[in-house]
Design a protein around this motif. Structure first.
Motif, PDB file in Angstrom:
ATOM      1  N   GLY A 127       0.780  -1.225   0.000  1.00  0.00           N
ATOM      2  CA  GLY A 127       0.000   0.000   0.000  1.00  0.00           C
ATOM      3  C   GLY A 127       0.813   1.278   0.000  1.00  0.00           C
ATOM      4  O   GLY A 127       0.257   2.353   0.085  1.00  0.00           O
ATOM      5  N   GLY A 128       2.141   1.176  -0.078  1.00  0.00           N
ATOM      6  CA  GLY A 128       2.914   2.415  -0.139  1.00  0.00           C
ATOM      7  C   GLY A 128       4.322   2.274   0.380  1.00  0.00           C
ATOM      8  O   GLY A 128       4.944   1.228   0.246  1.00  0.00           O
ATOM      9  N   TRP A 129       4.805   3.320   1.024  1.00  0.00           N
ATOM     10  CA  TRP A 129       6.185   3.399   1.482  1.00  0.00           C
ATOM     11  C   TRP A 129       6.226   3.566   2.987  1.00  0.00           C
ATOM     12  O   TRP A 129       5.347   4.152   3.579  1.00  0.00           O
ATOM     13  N   THR A 130       7.277   3.064   3.601  1.00  0.00           N
ATOM     14  CA  THR A 130       7.495   3.265   5.026  1.00  0.00           C
ATOM     15  C   THR A 130       8.825   4.001   5.205  1.00  0.00           C
ATOM     16  O   THR A 130       9.768   3.751   4.463  1.00  0.00           O
ATOM     17  N   PRO A 131       8.908   4.899   6.150  1.00  0.00           N
ATOM     18  CA  PRO A 131      10.157   5.645   6.337  1.00  0.00           C
ATOM     19  C   PRO A 131      11.269   4.817   6.968  1.00  0.00           C
ATOM     20  O   PRO A 131      12.343   5.323   7.208  1.00  0.00           O
ATOM     21  N   ASN A 132      11.036   3.550   7.233  1.00  0.00           N
ATOM     22  CA  ASN A 132      12.036   2.712   7.887  1.00  0.00           C
ATOM     23  C   ASN A 132      12.955   2.026   6.888  1.00  0.00           C
ATOM     24  O   ASN A 132      13.331   0.884   7.064  1.00  0.00           O
ATOM     25  N   GLY A 133      13.317   2.706   5.818  1.00  0.00           N
ATOM     26  CA  GLY A 133      14.134   2.111   4.772  1.00  0.00           C
ATOM     27  C   GLY A 133      15.610   2.082   5.106  1.00  0.00           C
ATOM     28  O   GLY A 133      16.167   1.040   5.390  1.00  0.00           O
ATOM     29  N   TRP A 134      16.265   3.216   5.113  1.00  0.00           N
ATOM     30  CA  TRP A 134      17.709   3.282   5.292  1.00  0.00           C
ATOM     31  C   TRP A 134      18.089   3.647   6.710  1.00  0.00           C
ATOM     32  O   TRP A 134      17.426   4.442   7.367  1.00  0.00           O
ATOM     33  N   SER A 135      19.213   3.117   7.134  1.00  0.00           N
ATOM     34  CA  SER A 135      19.795   3.496   8.420  1.00  0.00           C
ATOM     35  C   SER A 135      20.482   4.857   8.243  1.00  0.00           C
ATOM     36  O   SER A 135      20.739   5.294   7.116  1.00  0.00           O
ATOM     37  N   PRO A 136      20.803   5.527   9.339  1.00  0.00           N
ATOM     38  CA  PRO A 136      21.544   6.784   9.221  1.00  0.00           C
ATOM     39  C   PRO A 136      22.869   6.613   8.462  1.00  0.00           C
ATOM     40  O   PRO A 136      23.284   7.503   7.726  1.00  0.00           O
ATOM     41  N   GLN A 137      23.518   5.456   8.617  1.00  0.00           N
ATOM     42  CA  GLN A 137      24.775   5.208   7.911  1.00  0.00           C
ATOM     43  C   GLN A 137      24.555   5.147   6.392  1.00  0.00           C
ATOM     44  O   GLN A 137      25.364   5.641   5.622  1.00  0.00           O
ATOM     45  N   ARG A 138      23.464   4.532   5.973  1.00  0.00           N
ATOM     46  CA  ARG A 138      23.169   4.467   4.533  1.00  0.00           C
ATOM     47  C   ARG A 138      22.804   5.833   3.997  1.00  0.00           C
ATOM     48  O   ARG A 138      23.171   6.190   2.883  1.00  0.00           O
ATOM     49  N   TRP A 139      22.066   6.633   4.783  1.00  0.00           N
ATOM     50  CA  TRP A 139      21.771   7.996   4.346  1.00  0.00           C
ATOM     51  C   TRP A 139      23.065   8.785   4.192  1.00  0.00           C
ATOM     52  O   TRP A 139      23.232   9.572   3.246  1.00  0.00           O
ATOM     53  N   SER A 140      23.991   8.602   5.109  1.00  0.00           N
ATOM     54  CA  SER A 140      25.268   9.301   5.046  1.00  0.00           C
ATOM     55  C   SER A 140      26.045   8.897   3.786  1.00  0.00           C
ATOM     56  O   SER A 140      26.628   9.751   3.107  1.00  0.00           O
ATOM     57  N   ALA A 141      26.041   7.605   3.469  1.00  0.00           N
ATOM     58  CA  ALA A 141      26.724   7.131   2.254  1.00  0.00           C
ATOM     59  C   ALA A 141      26.070   7.722   1.008  1.00  0.00           C
ATOM     60  O   ALA A 141      26.759   8.187   0.086  1.00  0.00           O
ATOM     61  N   TRP A 142      24.748   7.722   0.976  1.00  0.00           N
ATOM     62  CA  TRP A 142      24.051   8.291  -0.178  1.00  0.00           C
ATOM     63  C   TRP A 142      24.362   9.781  -0.308  1.00  0.00           C
ATOM     64  O   TRP A 142      24.644  10.288  -1.389  1.00  0.00           O
ATOM     65  N   PHE A 143      24.323  10.505   0.815  1.00  0.00           N
ATOM     66  CA  PHE A 143      24.545  11.945   0.768  1.00  0.00           C
ATOM     67  C   PHE A 143      25.971  12.263   0.316  1.00  0.00           C
ATOM     68  O   PHE A 143      26.198  13.266  -0.369  1.00  0.00           O
ATOM     69  N   GLY A 144      26.924  11.408   0.656  1.00  0.00           N
ATOM     70  CA  GLY A 144      28.289  11.592   0.159  1.00  0.00           C
ATOM     71  C   GLY A 144      28.329  11.517  -1.358  1.00  0.00           C
ATOM     72  O   GLY A 144      28.981  12.333  -2.026  1.00  0.00           O
ATOM     73  N   SER A 145      27.614  10.557  -1.917  1.00  0.00           N
ATOM     74  CA  SER A 145      27.534  10.419  -3.368  1.00  0.00           C
ATOM     75  C   SER A 145      26.808  11.614  -3.992  1.00  0.00           C
ATOM     76  O   SER A 145      27.252  12.177  -4.996  1.00  0.00           O
ATOM     77  N   TYR A 146      25.702  12.024  -3.387  1.00  0.00           N
ATOM     78  CA  TYR A 146      24.947  13.176  -3.885  1.00  0.00           C
ATOM     79  C   TYR A 146      25.798  14.446  -3.810  1.00  0.00           C
ATOM     80  O   TYR A 146      25.756  15.293  -4.720  1.00  0.00           O
ATOM     81  N   SER A 147      26.577  14.589  -2.758  1.00  0.00           N
ATOM     82  CA  SER A 147      27.431  15.765  -2.604  1.00  0.00           C
ATOM     83  C   SER A 147      28.441  15.865  -3.744  1.00  0.00           C
ATOM     84  O   SER A 147      28.675  16.955  -4.287  1.00  0.00           O
TER      85      SER A 147
END
Length: 170
Positions: free
Chosen positions: A96-116
């Motif tokens: 039925g949709g999305w849950t905000p429990n996808g990525w850990s803070p460490q994965r967000w940090s890795a993604w943001f490094g790539s986005y940066s």
């Protein structure tokens, strides 16, 4: 034709592609696409030529780097209708949709490094063109704004601003 209408600005999109919404490793990259694919990122040379053309026409260019989903990725072929927007990166698919429990803070940090790296690449391109007077940050990244800290966004903005010419907007 645009300059003749009195148009003073042109927004140039540069689209790089993100793999499946659960990915960080292959998150942000230019994408050549297979020959049958409509997906292809603009080259730096194409963006530089477009900014130069804007300058020749006495227009100001605003560079708007954006991410899109890489629909050629096998993982996305059966993901529709769930994986339909870059706004959903880092979220977990649930019935039925999305849950905000996808990525850990460490994965967000890795993604943001790539986005940066992606944003700073485009900031340097914009800073290298006298016609480029603005850079858009965070285009369409709804879930990223909820999960990356304000301090991290401010630090990225400061680094991007340092690469721009004086007076360019971020």
């Amino acid at each position: 034709a645009l300059a003749a209408t009195g148009t003073a600005h042109v927004q140039l999109y540069s689209t790089w592609y993100h793999g499946p919404c659960v990915s960080t490793a292959c998150a942000v990259q230019p994408y050549p696409g297979p020959s049958a694919s409509p997906l292809r990122s603009e080259t730096d040379a194409e963006l530089e030529a477009a900014m130069a053309m804007a300058g020749e026409l006495k227009m100001q260019a605003i560079l708007s780097p954006r991410l899109d989903l890489n629909w050629d990725a096998p993982e996305l072929q059966d993901a529709a209708p769930y994986n339909t927007s870059i706004a959903n990166i880092g979220l977990a698919r649930a019935p039925g949709g999305w849950t905000p429990n996808g990525w850990s803070p460490q994965r967000w940090s890795a993604w943001f490094g790539s986005y940066s790296l992606f944003i700073l690449h485009h900031a340097r391109l914009c800073g290298g063109s006298p016609a480029c007077t603005g850079l858009v940050l965070g285009n369409g990244l709804t879930s990223a704004f909820r999960h990356v800290t304000a301090a991290e966004w401010r630090a990225l903005a400061a680094k991007a601003r340092a690469a721009l010419t004086a007076g360019a907007l971020l």
